[in-house]
Design a protein around this motif. Structure first.
Motif, mmCIF file in Angstrom:
data_model
loop_
_atom_site.group_PDB
_atom_site.id
_atom_site.type_symbol
_atom_site.label_atom_id
_atom_site.label_comp_id
_atom_site.label_asym_id
_atom_site.label_seq_id
_atom_site.Cartn_x
_atom_site.Cartn_y
_atom_site.Cartn_z
ATOM 1 N N LYS A 44 -17.261 1.683 -90.090
ATOM 2 C CA LYS A 44 -18.449 2.431 -90.529
ATOM 3 C C LYS A 44 -18.165 3.928 -90.572
ATOM 4 O O LYS A 44 -18.446 4.599 -91.563
ATOM 5 C CB LYS A 44 -19.618 2.163 -89.575
ATOM 6 C CG LYS A 44 -19.963 0.700 -89.424
ATOM 7 C CD LYS A 44 -21.126 0.488 -88.474
ATOM 8 C CE LYS A 44 -20.841 0.913 -87.041
ATOM 9 N NZ LYS A 44 -19.801 0.139 -86.355
ATOM 10 N N SER A 45 -17.594 4.436 -89.483
ATOM 11 C CA SER A 45 -17.288 5.878 -89.455
ATOM 12 C C SER A 45 -16.268 6.219 -90.523
ATOM 13 O O SER A 45 -16.336 7.289 -91.140
ATOM 14 C CB SER A 45 -16.759 6.275 -88.081
ATOM 15 O OG SER A 45 -17.717 6.019 -87.094
ATOM 16 N N THR A 46 -15.335 5.312 -90.740
ATOM 17 C CA THR A 46 -14.319 5.542 -91.772
ATOM 18 C C THR A 46 -14.979 5.707 -93.139
ATOM 19 O O THR A 46 -14.632 6.623 -93.900
ATOM 20 C CB THR A 46 -13.332 4.364 -91.803
ATOM 21 O OG1 THR A 46 -12.801 4.188 -90.492
ATOM 22 C CG2 THR A 46 -12.211 4.619 -92.785
ATOM 23 N N PRO A 80 -21.091 13.803 -87.627
ATOM 24 C CA PRO A 80 -20.116 12.844 -87.105
ATOM 25 C C PRO A 80 -20.627 12.176 -85.833
ATOM 26 O O PRO A 80 -21.612 12.617 -85.237
ATOM 27 C CB PRO A 80 -18.877 13.695 -86.822
ATOM 28 C CG PRO A 80 -19.354 15.093 -86.762
ATOM 29 C CD PRO A 80 -20.645 15.185 -87.496
ATOM 30 N N GLN A 81 -19.941 11.114 -85.455
ATOM 31 C CA GLN A 81 -20.383 10.339 -84.299
ATOM 32 C C GLN A 81 -20.395 11.187 -83.025
ATOM 33 O O GLN A 81 -21.181 10.963 -82.126
ATOM 34 C CB GLN A 81 -19.435 9.144 -84.135
ATOM 35 C CG GLN A 81 -20.020 8.002 -83.366
ATOM 36 C CD GLN A 81 -19.210 6.728 -83.533
ATOM 37 O OE1 GLN A 81 -18.305 6.640 -84.342
ATOM 38 N NE2 GLN A 81 -19.537 5.719 -82.761
ATOM 39 N N ASN A 82 -19.490 12.181 -82.964
ATOM 40 C CA ASN A 82 -19.453 13.050 -81.761
ATOM 41 C C ASN A 82 -20.259 14.339 -81.964
ATOM 42 O O ASN A 82 -20.035 15.318 -81.275
ATOM 43 C CB ASN A 82 -18.010 13.367 -81.397
ATOM 44 C CG ASN A 82 -17.326 14.226 -82.440
ATOM 45 O OD1 ASN A 82 -17.917 14.545 -83.474
ATOM 46 N ND2 ASN A 82 -16.103 14.627 -82.181
ATOM 47 N N MET A 156 -25.037 10.325 -91.799
ATOM 48 C CA MET A 156 -25.304 10.427 -90.361
ATOM 49 C C MET A 156 -24.666 9.239 -89.637
ATOM 50 O O MET A 156 -24.975 8.090 -89.933
ATOM 51 C CB MET A 156 -26.815 10.439 -90.105
ATOM 52 C CG MET A 156 -27.561 11.503 -90.902
ATOM 53 S SD MET A 156 -29.238 11.793 -90.285
ATOM 54 C CE MET A 156 -30.084 10.345 -90.899
ATOM 55 N N ASP A 157 -23.796 9.550 -88.707
ATOM 56 C CA ASP A 157 -23.080 8.497 -87.976
ATOM 57 C C ASP A 157 -23.765 8.287 -86.619
ATOM 58 O O ASP A 157 -23.588 9.083 -85.706
ATOM 59 C CB ASP A 157 -21.612 8.901 -87.778
ATOM 60 C CG ASP A 157 -20.742 7.696 -87.503
ATOM 61 O OD1 ASP A 157 -21.283 6.664 -87.092
ATOM 62 O OD2 ASP A 157 -19.506 7.803 -87.705
ATOM 63 N N GLU A 158 -24.534 7.255 -86.524
ATOM 64 C CA GLU A 158 -25.319 6.943 -85.316
ATOM 65 C C GLU A 158 -26.073 8.169 -84.805
ATOM 66 O O GLU A 158 -25.891 8.613 -83.666
ATOM 67 C CB GLU A 158 -24.399 6.378 -84.226
ATOM 68 C CG GLU A 158 -23.654 5.156 -84.713
ATOM 69 C CD GLU A 158 -22.837 4.490 -83.604
ATOM 70 O OE1 GLU A 158 -23.189 4.657 -82.431
ATOM 71 O OE2 GLU A 158 -21.875 3.800 -83.932
ATOM 72 N N PRO A 159 -26.958 8.717 -85.666
ATOM 73 C CA PRO A 159 -27.544 10.033 -85.365
ATOM 74 C C PRO A 159 -28.557 10.037 -84.231
ATOM 75 O O PRO A 159 -28.899 11.101 -83.722
ATOM 76 C CB PRO A 159 -28.235 10.409 -86.679
ATOM 77 C CG PRO A 159 -28.555 9.099 -87.315
ATOM 78 C CD PRO A 159 -27.449 8.166 -86.936
HETATM 79 MG MG LIG Z 1 -18.053 4.880 -85.595
#
Ligand SMILES: [Mg+2]
Ligand SMILES: Nc1ncnc2c1ncn2[C@@H]1O[C@H](COP(=O)(O)OP(=O)(O)OP(=O)(O)O)[C@@H](O)[C@H]1O
Lengths: 250, 248
Positions: A44-46, A80-82, A156-159
């Motif tokens: 997903k992040s990719t 990003p996720q972070n 949005m990655d797991e926002p």
């Molecule tokens: Mg991810």
């Protein structure tokens, strides 16, 4: 419009090449929101990094309005996720980073900033550094940065992952409000079925390693008033859960 | 630590030091270790008339050397950290020259650049620049690649990346390198000032020594040490002002 055709992404690690995403085909209308659900490590992040112009080595076609991804030409808001905050910038500077870089000449897009800070519950934290914030606060700073940018494409990655249930609902509504105002094309990654139903006009279910699209669902409940109390909401989330379970165990 | 407590902290250190010196002077009871109070009195008497000009010369040389090392070393270090090609081209040169004791080059520098200001400033420059280059380069290299992602997705150009990421991220290491190099630079400054000049704290101290004027010699040592202490404090101050984010 966002168009992804035959997208394949490979990673190289320890001298080995392996696929992270395989044969992804997806089309999103302009102004549409799309929620992506998938097991951890499915890519997903990719996928978001490809759309954000961070991963440039891939096979296939990825286009925004018929143009290949070029961040300098397009206006992409990426969380990003972070969270992607710069540790040497305080909250205020971190929020403004997006417009600062995108608009070059400063200051014209700062209207709405105070309102945004208020809405996201960041008032009083403006001078703190990311190291002095909780995870959820950092996440909201990242959201503020992207909302202030008024992007054409929001990724949005797991926002909302670091927020408690109550705050999460509040912030989800802040997002919906911002989306209704500017109807920005949005792709968000989530692990939460209810969140996907609440925020995604389209729901994409990814599965497996390497990641492939196993289902694309048009969400009939999106935008329904007071959706969480709607009788179909519970039903649909149960069905979706079942679908995902079957899918991932295959 | 608040500024006030830091001030107390400095005074505390100085008091301890002077006490030890005082005890040593009493115990030894030799003209070569004079009582600190007598030295301080002497210093007050001759500071304006005799020492100030030498202090200015030393300060000017060290500042000029540091300044040159920073405006050349920082950009080179940043580029070496960020662009692989720069690193490949320059690393071998930096690594081969880094361990050479630069002070050994002083005779050559004096032959090439003369006995005047230039050879002294270049000497300090040479000592500091390598530390700065290596520290800044390593600082940039230790930035996690995720840090760049938000800027990449915004379509940032090189200027943006240097300004928003590379410079602030490597600044703590840069200050540390200057702090470490500063101590060496002051020793070397002392040494270079014993040649070909009649100004500078090095000259003043050695001259007082030749004249067997121990009080003046000690006054000079105190002033040179103070210059070092002030520069040190200045770097500390910059560190707290600009890099406070990293202590959070
Ligand atoms: Mg991810
Ligand atoms: N930089 C990288 N180098 C090599 N392999 C990577 C890299 N980043 C991710 N991978 C691998 O690619 C696959 C997909 O990773 P990705 O981060 O896209 O997963 P994800 O779906 O976002 O997972 P999660 O839900 O845990 O965040 C994983 O198997 C991961 O191990």
């Amino acid at each position: 419009m966002i168009q992804i055709k035959n997208l394949n992404v490979n990673y190289e690690a320890g001298g080995e090449r392996y696929a992270a995403l395989k044969d992804i085909n997806l089309e999103l209308a302009a102004g549409e929101t799309c929620a992506i659900i998938g097991p951890s490590g499915c890519g997903k992040s990719t996928l978001l990094k490809v759309l954000a112009g961070i991963i440039k080595k891939y096979d296939g076609v990825v286009e925004i309005n018929g143009q290949p991804i070029t961040p300098s030409q397009q206006r992409i808001g990426f969380i990003p996720q972070n969270y992607g905050l710069l540790p040497w910038k305080n909250v205020w500077e971190n929020i403004r980073l997006g417009v600062k870089i995108k608009n070059k000449k400063n200051n014209d897009d700062l209207e709405g900033l105070d309102f945004l800070i208020q809405q996201l519950g960041l008032a009083g934290l403006e001078n703190r550094y990311p190291g002095e914030l909780s995870g959820g606060q950092q996440q909201r700073v990242a959201l503020a940065r992207s909302f202030l940018l008024k992007p054409d494409l929001l990724l949005m990655d797991e926002p909302f992952s670091a927020l408690d249930a109550m705050t999460r609902e509040e912030i989800q509504n802040v997002f919906l409000l911002a989306w209704r105002k500017s109807s920005v094309s949005t792709i968000l990654v989530t692990h939460n079925v209810e969140e996907a139903l609440y925020l995604g006009q389209k729901i994409v279910i990814l599965s497996g390693i390497p990641g492939t699209i196993s289902q694309v669902i048009d969400n009939s409940l999106f935008g329904v008033e007071d959706i969480r109390n709607h009788r179909d909401f519970f039903q649909l989330s149960l069905e979706l859960r079942k679908m995902i379970k079957e899918d991932w165990s295959r | 630590m608040t500024e006030k407590r830091r001030g107390i902290w400095y005074i505390y250190g100085i008091l301890i030091f002077i006490t030890l010196w005082y005890i040593a002077a009493i115990l030894a009871d030799l003209p070569i270790i004079p009582n600190p109070w007598i030295v301080m009195m002497n210093l007050l008497n001759i500071f304006m008339s005799k020492i100030l000009i030498h202090g200015f010369y030393s300060l000017w040389r060290i500042m000029a050397g540091v300044f040159l090392a920073v405006i050349i070393g920082v950009p080179v270090g940043l580029c070496m950290g960020y662009f692989v090609k720069w690193d490949n081209a320059l690393s071998p040169i930096v690594y081969l020259t880094y361990p050479i004791p630069k002070i050994a080059l002083l005779p050559i520098l004096m032959l090439l650049l003369g006995l005047g200001e230039l050879s002294k400033i270049v000497m300090i420059f040479l000592i500091i620049i390598f530390q700065v280059i290596v520290a800044v380069r390593d600082g940039v290299k230790s930035i996690p690649k995720e840090t760049y992602y938000p800027l990449y997705s915004l379509g940032a150009n090189y200027i943006d990346i240097f300004r928003e990421i590379l410079i602030p991220a490597s600044f703590p290491q840069f200050l540390t390198s200057v702090r470490v190099a500063m101590a060496t630079a002051i020793s070397v400054l002392f040494f270079t000032e014993t040649f070909g000049t009649e100004y500078g704290m090095g000259y003043f101290i050695m001259d007082a020594w030749m004249r067997v004027n121990y009080l003046e010699m000690y006054s000079g040592i105190v002033v040179l040490s103070s210059i070092g202490l002030i520069l040190f404090g200045l770097i500390d101050y910059l560190d707290r002002r600009i890099c406070h984010w990293q202590y959070k």
